[in-house]
Design a protein around this motif. Sequence first.
Motif: not given
Length: 120
Positions: A10-36
């Motif tokens: 899953i690619l994550v495109v987000e310019d707000d650092y805190l939101i980006a980290m929350d999205v990254d964390n949620a996707l990784r906890q669900a087992g995704a490989q996060v790009l970005g």
Amino acid sequence: MQGLLAGRSILVVEDDYLIAMDVDNALRQAGAQVLGPVPGVAEAMALVRTVNLDAAVLDVALGRETAHELAKELRARRTPFVLATGNVNVAGQPDFEGAPVLEKPVRSQDLVRAIAAIVS
């Protein structure tokens, strides 16, 4: 939600650092490989053109840029995406037509469910 996105890229495109980290964390906890996460269109476009993606999460407004061209490229490659947006109305914008829209702040479980729905 653990494992719901196992093995998905899953690619994550987000310019707000805190939101980006929350999205990254949620996707990784669900087992995704996060790009970005990546904050802009150029970096995201480079990944879209070189990496095999299962889906993407796009912020519509990226500083002075928008995700319109990125959405077009993803559609051309038949890569589904979810929009995570704040104050941007995407209704009637053909580049985003049919994509699930999640209003910020996005709840982790809503994001994971939306991604799971578009990749299944």
